[in-house]
Enzyme design. Structure first.
Site, short mmCIF file in Angstrom:
data_model
loop_
_atom_site.label_atom_id
_atom_site.label_comp_id
_atom_site.label_asym_id
_atom_site.label_seq_id
_atom_site.Cartn_x
_atom_site.Cartn_y
_atom_site.Cartn_z
N ASP A 150 10.09 0.63 3.61
CA ASP A 150 9.29 1.86 3.78
C ASP A 150 10.01 2.86 4.68
O ASP A 150 10.14 4.04 4.34
CB ASP A 150 7.93 1.54 4.43
N ILE A 157 -2.76 -6.37 1.24
CA ILE A 157 -4.19 -6.12 1.43
C ILE A 157 -5.04 -7.15 0.69
O ILE A 157 -6.06 -7.61 1.20
CB ILE A 157 -4.54 -4.67 1.02
N THR A 158 -4.61 -7.57 -0.52
CA THR A 158 -5.41 -8.55 -1.26
C THR A 158 -5.42 -9.91 -0.55
O THR A 158 -6.42 -10.63 -0.60
CB THR A 158 -4.90 -8.74 -2.70
N HIS A 200 2.63 6.29 -1.01
CA HIS A 200 1.92 5.24 -1.74
C HIS A 200 0.41 5.51 -1.73
O HIS A 200 -0.38 4.67 -1.29
CB HIS A 200 2.19 3.87 -1.11
#
Length: 490
Positions: A189, A406-407, A85
């Protein structure tokens, strides 16, 4: 309703205008004050860098020092984001811009709570922000979890991503079947990395050791197990789509698990509805000719198991390693996100040689002087202000728990930065000059600690990129802190 409740109730547009107005007010007020606030941020992951970015942007003189226990910056962006990613890692460019500000400094290789105390930081700075994230994992707390072959997903991710403390993990991939406990993005993941053909990973920044082990891996099937049902999965649509389309693999989804779901998803929010529709199509629809042929030729498989809760890791006959997992069959009480899984009394044994526990990260207490809620795994705070400790703040996972992307952390960190600047205007922080890093540098020197600067990191970065070029990789990560210090001449 108080002012805070009122602000929360406002529409997003009105809130944005209000915040913009407050920011203009900040700048006008700060331009009339000559003080240079010395602020320190502990942790250089997204929460730390976004907090620093907000403070530097909205105060024309603030100086921010970022302390980090690793020798290298960026936290989970470097050590958590999957190697396949790379686009998610682009935020590193923004963080680098922040670090290059002449009012910002990075000090790596400094363990707050060991090399320097939080009280010493509070004495040296006008304000301290704890943004050190969630560096531990939640245990399964079941018999057999200490057996070889049982690992936390967090350690496995750290191993393939080059986290120094996990570099010697050496997971045994000689088994046919792996079980991942948990159904969030980290669970997907690790399942995806286990099943991706190595030739698709060799151009990523996965570590050489992990790539070598995955080339030899015998794992053919990965089960991703959740306590609750399809409606409660915690992964997102992007990660699910990648699993469904994973080269050389086929999904195993039991249509019986999805009966009646079509009707139940009509009322759910749109992102969840789209995710459920994709799951339903994958489970219920007959694949087209090309997809059917692709699945028939696949040598590896993954599946979702619902309504199953881990009860015991089953040992091999000689008792030396994990050979399976006993799952309690569950049913749901309640509806939607709030539904709880309760055992029915039935159990099911699933043979496997590798168990990866992905049931959540957790934060740890950093220093006896800082309040900590061990049950919630957070620092008790009100809007980022640490309870009963003036001048101490927190942002990110240690503030709100290990959730979100993350945002989410960006928004949360900007909010903490905003509150800190409000307190500065209101005169709630110490007045008069503070020594900042000058005082801490002297303490660290007397304790034999070698801080690593951002320009030091850029030398290590150049070395990693150079080592990767030969293999056609973006970088070959340095794993050994001693080697890193040697390369820096320490």
């Amino acid at each position: 309703m108080g002012a805070r409740g009122g602000l929360r109730a406002l529409s997003i547009g009105v809130r944005a205008e209000l915040v913009a107005g407050l920011e203009r007010g900040f700048r006008q007020q700060f331009s009339t004050q000559e003080q240079t606030p010395q602020i320190c941020v502990v942790g250089s992951g997204p929460a730390g860098f976004y907090t620093a970015q907000h403070l530097l942007k909205h105060h024309p003189r603030a100086h921010v020092d970022i302390y980090e226990k690793q020798l290298v910056p960026f936290g989970l962006v470097r050590f958590g984001v999957a190697p396949d990613h790379p686009e998610v890692k682009n935020v590193i460019n923004t963080f680098t811009q922040t670090a290059h500000s002449d009012r910002c400094a990075f000090h790596g290789n400094v363990v707050v709570g060991r090399d320097v105390t939080v009280q010493e930081l509070r004495d040296a700075y006008h304000a301290v922000v704890l943004s050190y994230g969630a560096e531990d994992h939640r245990g399964l707390e079941i018999p057999g979890e200490e057996l070889p072959g049982v690992l936390s997903a967090r350690a496995f991710v750290g191993w393939y991503n080059g986290l120094p403390e996990n570099r010697k993990l050496a997971p045994d991939l000689s088994c046919d079947t792996a079980v991942v406990l948990g159904q969030g993005n980290v669970a997907l993941d690790v399942a995806r990395i286990l099943l991706t053909p190595p030739e698709y990973l060799e151009k990523t920044d996965i570590t050489a050791a992990a790539l070598g082990a995955l080339r030899q891996s015998q794992v053919k099937t990965v089960w991703i197990v959740g306590r609750r049902g399809p409606l409660q999965v915690a992964f997102t649509i992007k990660e699910l789509r990648e699993m469904i389309q994973l080269p050389g693999t086929r999904p195993i989804l039991d249509p019986a698990d999805f009966l009646g779901l079509q009707d139940r998803i009509k009322e759910v929010p749109r992102p969840r509805k789209r995710l459920m529709e994709l799951l339903l199509r994958a489970a219920m629809e007959k694949p087209g000719v090309a997809e059917a042929a692709r699945r028939a030729s696949a040598s590896r498989a993954w599946g979702l198991r619902f309504f199953r809760s881990p009860q015991q890791v089953l040992p091999s006959p000689d008792g030396r390693r994990a050979a399976g997992i006993r799952l309690a069959v569950t049913r749901l009480e309640g509806v939607g996100e709030a539904a709880r899984a309760v055992p029915t009394g039935d159990v099911e044994d699933l043979p496997c040689g590798l168990v990866l526990s992905s049931i959540g990260y957790k934060s740890c207490p950093i220093d006896p002087s800082v309040p900590f809620d061990p049950k919630l795994g957070v620092i008790p705070n009100v809007e980022g202000r640490v309870v009963d400790v003036p001048g101490l703040y927190c942002s990110g996972w240690v503030k709100r728990g290990p959730t979100g992307v993350i945002t989410t952390t960006m928004t949360d960190s900007f909010a903490t930065g905003h509150i800190l600047l409000q307190d500065l205007i209101a005169g709630l922080l110490p007045s008069g000059p503070r020594p900042g890093y000058a005082a801490i540098k002297a303490l660290l020197g007397s304790r034999g600690v070698w801080p690593v600067s951002f320009s030091d990191w850029e030398k290590l970065d150049a070395e990693e990129v150079s080592r990767g070029q030969g293999a056609g990789k973006p970088r070959e990560k340095l794993l050994d802190p001693q080697e890193m210090l040697w390369l820096l001449g320490h």
